[in-house]
Scaffold this motif. Structure first.
Motif, PDB file in Angstrom:
ATOM      1  N   MET A 157      30.958  57.992  66.377  1.00 46.52           N
ATOM      2  CA  MET A 157      31.998  57.772  65.386  1.00 46.52           C
ATOM      3  C   MET A 157      33.120  58.800  65.556  1.00 46.52           C
ATOM      4  O   MET A 157      32.882  59.930  65.932  1.00 46.52           O
ATOM      5  CB  MET A 157      31.379  57.903  64.003  1.00 46.52           C
ATOM      6  CG  MET A 157      32.284  57.402  62.926  1.00 46.52           C
ATOM      7  SD  MET A 157      31.829  58.081  61.357  1.00 46.52           S
ATOM      8  CE  MET A 157      30.063  58.092  61.502  1.00 46.52           C
ATOM      9  N   ASN A 158      34.311  58.364  65.279  1.00 44.35           N
ATOM     10  CA  ASN A 158      35.465  59.240  65.427  1.00 44.35           C
ATOM     11  C   ASN A 158      35.778  59.939  64.100  1.00 44.35           C
ATOM     12  O   ASN A 158      36.185  59.307  63.134  1.00 44.35           O
ATOM     13  CB  ASN A 158      36.652  58.368  65.867  1.00 44.35           C
ATOM     14  CG  ASN A 158      37.962  59.096  65.757  1.00 44.35           C
ATOM     15  OD1 ASN A 158      38.011  60.315  65.841  1.00 44.35           O
ATOM     16  ND2 ASN A 158      39.018  58.351  65.548  1.00 44.35           N
ATOM     17  N   LEU A 159      35.542  61.233  64.062  1.00 48.31           N
ATOM     18  CA  LEU A 159      35.848  61.961  62.830  1.00 48.31           C
ATOM     19  C   LEU A 159      37.005  62.933  63.066  1.00 48.31           C
ATOM     20  O   LEU A 159      37.049  64.022  62.519  1.00 48.31           O
ATOM     21  CB  LEU A 159      34.613  62.714  62.321  1.00 48.31           C
ATOM     22  CG  LEU A 159      33.500  61.872  61.709  1.00 48.31           C
ATOM     23  CD1 LEU A 159      32.303  62.724  61.358  1.00 48.31           C
ATOM     24  CD2 LEU A 159      33.977  61.116  60.482  1.00 48.31           C
ATOM     25  N   ASN A 160      37.929  62.505  63.903  1.00 51.61           N
ATOM     26  CA  ASN A 160      39.039  63.404  64.242  1.00 51.61           C
ATOM     27  C   ASN A 160      40.078  63.498  63.147  1.00 51.61           C
ATOM     28  O   ASN A 160      40.825  64.458  63.071  1.00 51.61           O
ATOM     29  CB  ASN A 160      39.730  62.934  65.526  1.00 51.61           C
ATOM     30  CG  ASN A 160      38.826  63.157  66.715  1.00 51.61           C
ATOM     31  OD1 ASN A 160      38.014  64.074  66.706  1.00 51.61           O
ATOM     32  ND2 ASN A 160      38.956  62.314  67.724  1.00 51.61           N
ATOM     33  N   LEU A 191      36.236  60.392  50.596  1.00 52.37           N
ATOM     34  CA  LEU A 191      35.119  61.162  50.074  1.00 52.37           C
ATOM     35  C   LEU A 191      35.693  62.060  48.982  1.00 52.37           C
ATOM     36  O   LEU A 191      36.721  62.707  49.192  1.00 52.37           O
ATOM     37  CB  LEU A 191      34.517  61.996  51.211  1.00 52.37           C
ATOM     38  CG  LEU A 191      33.134  62.583  51.025  1.00 52.37           C
ATOM     39  CD1 LEU A 191      32.101  61.488  50.744  1.00 52.37           C
ATOM     40  CD2 LEU A 191      32.701  63.345  52.280  1.00 52.37           C
ATOM     41  N   VAL A 192      35.040  62.062  47.830  1.00 48.02           N
ATOM     42  CA  VAL A 192      35.618  62.750  46.679  1.00 48.02           C
ATOM     43  C   VAL A 192      34.678  63.832  46.156  1.00 48.02           C
ATOM     44  O   VAL A 192      33.540  63.545  45.802  1.00 48.02           O
ATOM     45  CB  VAL A 192      35.926  61.728  45.565  1.00 48.02           C
ATOM     46  CG1 VAL A 192      36.485  62.416  44.337  1.00 48.02           C
ATOM     47  CG2 VAL A 192      36.927  60.707  46.076  1.00 48.02           C
ATOM     48  N   ASP A 193      35.152  65.051  46.155  1.00 45.24           N
ATOM     49  CA  ASP A 193      34.389  66.208  45.677  1.00 45.24           C
ATOM     50  C   ASP A 193      34.753  66.437  44.207  1.00 45.24           C
ATOM     51  O   ASP A 193      35.846  66.887  43.904  1.00 45.24           O
ATOM     52  CB  ASP A 193      34.786  67.420  46.546  1.00 45.24           C
ATOM     53  CG  ASP A 193      33.880  68.632  46.340  1.00 45.24           C
ATOM     54  OD1 ASP A 193      32.868  68.524  45.631  1.00 45.24           O
ATOM     55  OD2 ASP A 193      34.209  69.692  46.912  1.00 45.24           O
ATOM     56  N   LEU A 194      33.823  66.059  43.319  1.00 42.80           N
ATOM     57  CA  LEU A 194      34.081  66.242  41.891  1.00 42.80           C
ATOM     58  C   LEU A 194      33.789  67.684  41.495  1.00 42.80           C
ATOM     59  O   LEU A 194      32.903  68.315  42.074  1.00 42.80           O
ATOM     60  CB  LEU A 194      33.188  65.309  41.066  1.00 42.80           C
ATOM     61  CG  LEU A 194      33.432  63.806  41.225  1.00 42.80           C
ATOM     62  CD1 LEU A 194      32.363  63.012  40.482  1.00 42.80           C
ATOM     63  CD2 LEU A 194      34.813  63.424  40.711  1.00 42.80           C
ATOM     64  N   LEU A 231      28.407  67.218  56.859  1.00 43.52           N
ATOM     65  CA  LEU A 231      28.510  65.795  57.211  1.00 43.52           C
ATOM     66  C   LEU A 231      29.631  65.548  58.200  1.00 43.52           C
ATOM     67  O   LEU A 231      29.523  64.740  59.108  1.00 43.52           O
ATOM     68  CB  LEU A 231      28.811  64.956  55.965  1.00 43.52           C
ATOM     69  CG  LEU A 231      27.677  64.507  55.070  1.00 43.52           C
ATOM     70  CD1 LEU A 231      28.256  63.631  53.976  1.00 43.52           C
ATOM     71  CD2 LEU A 231      26.604  63.759  55.837  1.00 43.52           C
ATOM     72  N   LEU A 232      30.726  66.253  58.003  1.00 37.86           N
ATOM     73  CA  LEU A 232      31.912  65.999  58.815  1.00 37.86           C
ATOM     74  C   LEU A 232      32.012  66.948  59.997  1.00 37.86           C
ATOM     75  O   LEU A 232      32.977  66.899  60.753  1.00 37.86           O
ATOM     76  CB  LEU A 232      33.164  66.094  57.934  1.00 37.86           C
ATOM     77  CG  LEU A 232      33.142  65.119  56.750  1.00 37.86           C
ATOM     78  CD1 LEU A 232      34.343  65.346  55.851  1.00 37.86           C
ATOM     79  CD2 LEU A 232      33.111  63.677  57.231  1.00 37.86           C
ATOM     80  N   GLY A 233      31.006  67.819  60.139  1.00 38.26           N
ATOM     81  CA  GLY A 233      30.998  68.734  61.267  1.00 38.26           C
ATOM     82  C   GLY A 233      32.159  69.717  61.235  1.00 38.26           C
ATOM     83  O   GLY A 233      32.681  70.112  62.268  1.00 38.26           O
ATOM     84  N   ASP A 270      19.249  68.823  58.074  1.00 35.04           N
ATOM     85  CA  ASP A 270      18.282  67.789  57.660  1.00 35.04           C
ATOM     86  C   ASP A 270      18.942  66.843  56.662  1.00 35.04           C
ATOM     87  O   ASP A 270      19.634  67.304  55.752  1.00 35.04           O
ATOM     88  CB  ASP A 270      17.074  68.391  56.912  1.00 35.04           C
ATOM     89  CG  ASP A 270      16.309  69.397  57.730  1.00 35.04           C
ATOM     90  OD1 ASP A 270      16.936  70.133  58.494  1.00 35.04           O
ATOM     91  OD2 ASP A 270      15.078  69.447  57.570  1.00 35.04           O
ATOM     92  N   GLY A 271      18.687  65.558  56.819  1.00 34.77           N
ATOM     93  CA  GLY A 271      19.174  64.582  55.852  1.00 34.77           C
ATOM     94  C   GLY A 271      20.543  64.009  56.187  1.00 34.77           C
ATOM     95  O   GLY A 271      20.969  63.016  55.596  1.00 34.77           O
ATOM     96  N   CYS A 272      21.226  64.608  57.161  1.00 35.52           N
ATOM     97  CA  CYS A 272      22.558  64.142  57.546  1.00 35.52           C
ATOM     98  C   CYS A 272      22.547  62.669  57.971  1.00 35.52           C
ATOM     99  O   CYS A 272      23.374  61.883  57.527  1.00 35.52           O
ATOM    100  CB  CYS A 272      23.069  64.975  58.716  1.00 35.52           C
ATOM    101  SG  CYS A 272      24.463  65.969  58.256  1.00 35.52           S
TER     102      CYS A 272
END
Ligand code: GTP
Ligand code: MG
Length: 204
Positions: free
Chosen positions: A1-4, A73-76, A43-45, A177-179
């Motif tokens: 997957m491209n997370l650039n 993705l929303v950080d509350l 998650l996003l490295g 773990d869990g990623c």
């Protein structure tokens, strides 16, 4: 997957400040210090996309991240920290409640709880809040690395029972773990094909 192309779009307080795009949105809820920002970075490295705070309560806005133009993705902001005024707690409540009840894009909420402890009264309130807005939250049990392997099964069981949660994913930002499991959940929500082809859709 491209997370650039991962970036913080906006830190918002009111709905007028939310991003105007129509991408599906996954929100992260949890008490302050539970590891929301650390999970985003893992998650996003990224090492420091989301600010990890040594002192709780640092993330006092709703932070919207654009992930490859495929989903948000929303950080509350975190709850449960003791040293804030009543007025600040009320402001937090309005901010989060408004987001959960009004945001059209919201597709799923992940609720983070600390794997070392029984979910708190605040965790239960949050879980029920999310549920009453139409979602059964997926629970992520953080800081798995801080428990001995022999303690982990009972910890997950206690969390599942206390919250009456369907799905509990043990997670460690420290070890990773869990990623894979969390990405699996994200794919389920936003559509795996879309994510895999994100490079193509971006270049269109
Ligand atoms: P607020 O922004 O205040 O709501 O906190 P947060 O939920 O974003 O927590 P954050 O990611 O800032 O992490 C808080 C502290 O816990 C930091 O010191 C992190 O390094 C630590 N931490 C987070 N996740 C883990 C984990 O999986 N394992 C270990 N050992 N420490 C973690
Ligand atoms: Mg944070």
């Amino acid at each position: 997957m491209n997370l650039n192309t991962v970036r913080l779009m906006v830190s918002a307080v009111t709905p007028a400040q939310y991003p105007a795009n129509r991408l599906p949105e996954i929100a992260l809820a949890g008490r302050s210090n539970v590891g929301k920002s650390s999970l985003i970075n893992r998650l996003l490295g990224r090492k420091a996309l989301a600010r990890v705070s040594a002192s709780p309560g640092k993330t006092a806005t709703i932070n919207f991240y654009d992930i490859d133009g495929v989903f948000n993705l929303v950080d509350l902001p975190g709850y449960g920290f003791a040293r804030v005024s009543k007025a600040e707690k009320a402001r937090w409540g309005v901010m989060v409640h408004t987001y959960l009840s009004e945001r059209q894009n919201l597709a799923q909420t992940l609720q983070l709880v600390d794997m070392r402890h029984k979910p708190s009264a605040d965790d239960i309130v949050m879980f029920d809040w999310i549920k009453s807005n139409g979602f059964a939250p997926i629970v992520i049990a953080t800081k798995k690395d801080k428990l001995k392997p022999s303690q982990r099964e009972a910890a997950v069981h206690l969390i599942r029972e206390t919250l009456d949660a369907e799905e509990v994913i043990p997670f460690s930002s420290e070890k990773g773990d869990g990623c894979d499991e969390v990405w699996e959940v994200i794919r389920r929500i936003v559509g795996g094909e879309t994510l895999e082809n994100s490079e193509i859709s971006l270049s269109k």
